[in-house]
Design a protein around this motif. Sequence first.
Motif, PDB file in Angstrom:
ATOM      1  N   ARG A  98       0.837  -1.199   0.000  1.00 54.58           N
ATOM      2  CA  ARG A  98       0.000   0.000   0.000  1.00 54.58           C
ATOM      3  C   ARG A  98       0.868   1.244   0.000  1.00 54.58           C
ATOM      4  N   ILE A  99       0.524   2.193  -0.895  1.00 52.80           N
ATOM      5  CA  ILE A  99       1.137   3.524  -0.917  1.00 52.80           C
ATOM      6  C   ILE A  99       0.016   4.517  -0.669  1.00 52.80           C
ATOM      7  N   THR A 102      -3.819   3.622  -1.425  1.00 55.75           N
ATOM      8  CA  THR A 102      -3.992   2.796  -2.621  1.00 55.75           C
ATOM      9  C   THR A 102      -3.256   1.481  -2.468  1.00 55.75           C
ATOM     10  N   ILE A 104      -1.641  -1.735  -4.163  1.00 52.57           N
ATOM     11  CA  ILE A 104      -1.036  -2.110  -5.445  1.00 52.57           C
ATOM     12  C   ILE A 104      -0.838  -3.618  -5.430  1.00 52.57           C
ATOM     13  N   CYS A 130      -3.856   9.281 -12.933  1.00 50.45           N
ATOM     14  CA  CYS A 130      -2.499   9.631 -12.515  1.00 50.45           C
ATOM     15  C   CYS A 130      -1.981  10.760 -13.395  1.00 50.45           C
ATOM     16  N   ASP A 260       0.806  10.442  -7.511  1.00 52.59           N
ATOM     17  CA  ASP A 260      -0.300   9.598  -7.969  1.00 52.59           C
ATOM     18  C   ASP A 260      -1.039   8.970  -6.792  1.00 52.59           C
ATOM     19  N   TYR A 261      -0.359   8.796  -5.669  1.00 50.18           N
ATOM     20  CA  TYR A 261      -0.946   8.146  -4.501  1.00 50.18           C
ATOM     21  C   TYR A 261      -1.329   9.143  -3.407  1.00 50.18           C
ATOM     22  N   HIS A 427      -4.765  -0.878  -7.676  1.00 49.00           N
ATOM     23  CA  HIS A 427      -4.070  -0.892  -8.957  1.00 49.00           C
ATOM     24  C   HIS A 427      -3.494  -2.298  -9.156  1.00 49.00           C
TER      25      HIS A 427
END
Length: 716
Positions: A98-99, A102, A104, A130, A260-261, A427
């Motif tokens: 996780r970032i 979000t 991934i 993004c 993006d995160y 994602h």
Amino acid sequence: MVELESQGQLTDRANLATRAKLAVTKLRHPQKVSPQLVCGPSCWLKRHTGSPRRPPLPPGPSPLPFIGSLIAMIKNRPTLKWIDRMMDEMNTNILCFRIGQTHIITVSDPKIACEILKDNDGIFSSRPDCVSGYLVSGGYLSTILAPANDHWKKMKKMLVMEVLSVARHKWLQNKRDPEAHNILRYIYNECETNVNITRGILNVRSIVLQHSCNISRKIIFGSRYFGQGSENGGPGYEEIEHVDSFLTVHAYVYAFCVTDYFPWLRWITDFDGHEKIMRRSLQTARKYQDSLIDERLQQWNDGVRTKEEDLLDVFINLKNPKLTSNQIKAQILDLMLATFDNTSNAVEWAMAEMINQPRIFKKAIQEIDSVVGKDRLVQEFDTPKLNYIKACLREAFRLHPVASFNLPHVSSVDTTVAGYLIPKGSHVLLSRRGLGRNSDVWNESMTFIPERHMNGDNEVVLADHDLHMFSFSTGRCGCPGVLLGTTMTVMLMARLVQGFTWELPPNEPHVDLNENVHNLWKAKPLFALAKTRLPRHLYPALKLDVKLGICIIWTSLICSATLGDQVTTDVASLFLLDDEGSRSNPDMAIEVSDLLSVDQLLESVMKSAQQVSRISICNAPNMSFEMSNHFKQRQQWHVNGVQSAGQSFMEQSTAPTTSKRVSNDGADSDAVIVSWSNHRSNGVMARYQANGIVVDELTNREFDQLQLSRVRDHLV
């Protein structure tokens, strides 16, 4: 007991007894209360049967509050190598980290990959929002990088039905064929004509990259170059800068940019510098493309252009949906980015592996000589039979994918895959490297073995819908250009294998197969020693028409006065007709491919121009000239033939006859130039090559104003 009954409204005696015991136990030993006793037997049964437990997330590193694994990601750049390392260390085919908020998810197992892209395709059919995707798509005006919505559905349907359909693919073959010839011409020049400079050692990466972009420019804009190209037939400064900008864009699309995160950072700070790099590279790419698009739009609006000749014309004339100027620019940038790197990377890696294993190269040569022979060039209609060539490419896609991951997919709802929870908004990335090198699927997974893809007489295809490898994506977000990509890749490889032998440069024991630190490209470009292996006349020297083998340069001049041998002229127009069909005035163009003889050619020229003062025809070997008697009243014919390199012109004057073959010493010449004039000829300046003649300049004083610098393209 009464109090317990009123609170729980329980009628079952067993439950009443249980709750009574709970009350006593809670008073004496509060720490020993069992979860089963809290709700009783019936409640516990309902919890474990009617309401299943929430499945766990896939294995992965423990995230920190709020930021997740952000620090670890930043410390372990490049991120894609860090992810691969974690999957190897945890021995897992599905990973989650996780970032920010979000999740991934990365996958390297083909069964799980099929569960995502085939069984649950509708859930994972969108793209994430993004910075890089937004910039490249011009604000999500294109198709490939846009999130799934009504606009995306219309654009995807338009690409599949109108732009990249089978019918459109056939229509564009006359754009692809010249590029297949051009790459032979360029390599021939470098390893034969310019051998004193190159020593025959060529940069294969540069060749295949530029060839892929040449095809993209040709089918989209109708021309090979943005500028003039280079003297050796290769790219010019404009094309090199254009390709370099694309390579940079590819490196930073979905490159785990921090903002993006953490969307609240967007447009406030460029935390890791990705946005600045992307904007600069896109500006470079668009400065060459957008001006051509604007010019073409104006031509259609003004009625100057009325016939569709390339994909840009197709985009402009679409009716449903009708695209705006910005949408056309975004769609074309999408296509350009999608068509060049996958092909070039696969061919470079395949060539490198095959040079390291001469047995494989020899087998590929034997196949192409068996299917095609050595008396003609391989064509697109031959490719279904070139199974071993395709097996080599398929193995390159498997072992050396162009990128570590495919473009990310986004989960639209909470779902379960392989027994793991995939939260909404996750994602999902498929590991190209992990799928292709999965030892549970492939024996000797790290060894280049094309034979593993051969299946008797069945045709080998590059795409793998079972996702045992990842050449072209599948599903709703799958690649709509699989046919184009396959054709480009196979034809490029076939021409390289058929046209030349490729060996290690002197003093190099083997090809270095190490990968780049930041991606999966070959760490160092492939350099190889190229030598011709076909009869000399098959290599292009001048770009001639495919059917007739002729290249015409002709000028329409309106004579204002004629005094003896001097001619005063006013240049009306210049036309260059070649196998590309390029011309300055389409209304007066002559379709050479439809002509059956030079006689018909001359008649067409006379009909198209008020008065023609000169026709120059560069002819292929063994070509006969059919000349009409109605030209006898004209001035003399000047027939110039050259037999080999370094010889001067032999010039003879003769009246035209119904048929004439030009020869030197009784043998057909390597190349001839036939010039017809209604005034005195001053000759043609030319540069020779071993296999014929290349016209550099027309220096006659009558043509000085034309500023025709050189004929760059070569003979089929």
